[in-house]
Structures are given as C-alpha cells and as structure tokens.
Design a protein around this motif. Structure first.
Motif, PDB file in Angstrom:
ATOM      1  N   THR A  44      -9.529 -11.984  -0.300  1.00 51.58           N
ATOM      2  CA  THR A  44      -8.617 -10.846  -0.881  1.00 51.58           C
ATOM      3  C   THR A  44      -8.337  -9.679   0.168  1.00 51.58           C
ATOM      4  O   THR A  44      -7.506  -8.841   0.354  1.00 51.58           O
ATOM      5  CB  THR A  44      -9.317 -10.187  -2.048  1.00 51.58           C
ATOM      6  N   CYS A  45      -9.507  -9.401   0.959  1.00 54.14           N
ATOM      7  CA  CYS A  45      -9.318  -8.536   1.903  1.00 54.14           C
ATOM      8  C   CYS A  45      -8.519  -8.938   2.989  1.00 54.14           C
ATOM      9  O   CYS A  45      -7.633  -7.733   3.699  1.00 54.14           O
ATOM     10  CB  CYS A  45     -10.737  -8.139   2.710  1.00 54.14           C
ATOM     11  N   HIS A  75      -4.262  -4.764   1.312  1.00 55.86           N
ATOM     12  CA  HIS A  75      -5.661  -4.523   1.313  1.00 55.86           C
ATOM     13  C   HIS A  75      -6.272  -4.000   2.598  1.00 55.86           C
ATOM     14  O   HIS A  75      -7.126  -2.968   2.523  1.00 55.86           O
ATOM     15  CB  HIS A  75      -6.697  -5.692   0.572  1.00 55.86           C
ATOM     16  N   SER A 116      -7.471  -0.206   3.150  1.00 55.13           N
ATOM     17  CA  SER A 116      -8.901   0.149   3.548  1.00 55.13           C
ATOM     18  C   SER A 116      -8.989   0.826   4.930  1.00 55.13           C
ATOM     19  O   SER A 116     -10.008   1.734   4.904  1.00 55.13           O
ATOM     20  CB  SER A 116      -9.493  -1.106   3.321  1.00 55.13           C
ATOM     21  N   HIS A 118      -7.884   3.217  -0.308  1.00 50.07           N
ATOM     22  CA  HIS A 118      -7.648   2.038  -1.018  1.00 50.07           C
ATOM     23  C   HIS A 118      -7.707   2.340  -2.465  1.00 50.07           C
ATOM     24  O   HIS A 118      -6.972   1.761  -3.243  1.00 50.07           O
ATOM     25  CB  HIS A 118      -8.815   0.748  -0.611  1.00 50.07           C
ATOM     26  N   MET A 122      -4.481   1.451  -4.337  1.00 48.57           N
ATOM     27  CA  MET A 122      -4.489   0.301  -5.357  1.00 48.57           C
ATOM     28  C   MET A 122      -5.049   0.380  -6.916  1.00 48.57           C
ATOM     29  O   MET A 122      -4.971  -0.557  -7.739  1.00 48.57           O
ATOM     30  CB  MET A 122      -5.306  -0.846  -4.570  1.00 48.57           C
ATOM     31  N   SER A 178     -12.309  -1.413  -2.669  1.00 48.52           N
ATOM     32  CA  SER A 178     -11.744  -1.955  -1.707  1.00 48.52           C
ATOM     33  C   SER A 178     -12.560  -3.316  -1.545  1.00 48.52           C
ATOM     34  O   SER A 178     -13.857  -3.583  -1.927  1.00 48.52           O
ATOM     35  CB  SER A 178     -12.102  -1.361  -0.327  1.00 48.52           C
TER      36      SER A 178
END
Length: 154
Positions: A72-73, A78, A82, A87, A91, A95
């Motif tokens: 996901t990172c 993202h 981050s 984040h 979002m 994070s």
C-alpha cells in the motif's frame, strides 16, 4: 519540540503571523521530510530486492507490515502524502508507510504549538494550554476508544 527564543515572540499582525508559521513549517519539513521519504523508499524497495524474506512473513504482524502495508505504501499517492507529513489530513487514514504516521503527528503538533505560542505570546500560553487540555483529551479518547458508541466518562 524545536522552538527557540526568537520564535517565541508574539507576532505583530495576522499576515506576519501567517508568514512566520509558514516559514517555521517549511523549515521543520526540510529538516525531517527528506529523511522520512528516504526511509520510506528503503522500507518499500530494499526488503524485496536485497534482504531475503524466507520465513519472515509467516508471522501475522510482520506479514501485515512487510507484506500488505508495504504494498500500500508503494502507491505514489501514499508515498507522497507520507513524505509531506500530511497523509492523515489528505487521505483521512493513518499512513501505511512504516512509522511515518508517528513523525507526521509530531510534525503537526510542533506546528500547532508554534502557532499558539506565536499568536498568544509566552505569557498567555498557559491559559491556552489549560483551555485546550479537556478538548484534546476527549478527542484523543474518542479516537482510540473501543466500540462505535464510546462515551467519555472522565
């Protein structure tokens, strides 16, 4: 927190206060943002290519951090949010990049405290801290409380 004596003076007007907050935020980000970005890149790309992950991912906790969260990172949105230490604000979730949310929280608290001190001055800062203590504790409890209908009974 990284305030010095010069930064603790009270601003003379709204525009100068806003400028001081912006400059302080950029300085703080330049001090830690690139470092967070570098270690996020290491977190995403090094374990897969350099370090053999033979049986490490059998553990559920390690699989979550070095399997699902790392994937996901890796997404550019993202990674960028981050690295900007925003984040949660952008979002709406913490994070997925390992430990970035800790530094994001510290960065935002640092900026908020600077905003309060530079807006109120050192002498009035104690009153602002007392006034904001109860809402801060209640909001922290509501965020971390178990269950959807948690009530603060403190």
């Amino acid at each position: 927190l990284s305030m010095n004596r010069r930064s603790l003076k009270r601003s003379t007007g709204f525009r100068s206060w806003l400028w001081e907050v912006l400059v302080f935020g950029v300085r703080r980000w330049l001090a830690i943002g690139p470092l967070i970005f570098f270690w996020n890149l290491v977190y995403v790309y090094v374990p897969e290519t350099v370090v053999p992950m033979n049986n490490v991912l059998k553990s559920h906790g390690l699989y979550t951090w070095y399997g699902e969260q790392r994937d996901t990172c890796e997404h550019p949105a993202h990674m960028l949010s981050s690295a900007l230490l925003m984040h949660t604000a952008i979002m709406g979730t913490r994070s997925p990049c390992h430990n970035s949310d800790i530094f994001e929280g510290l960065f935002q608290v640092d900026i908020f405290v600077f905003m309060l001190v530079s807006a109120t001055g050192k002498s009035r800062m104690g009153y602002a801290a007392v006034a904001l203590w109860v809402p801060a504790v209640m909001s922290s409890y509501m965020i971390t409380a178990p269950g959807p209908h948690a009530v603060f009974n403190g």
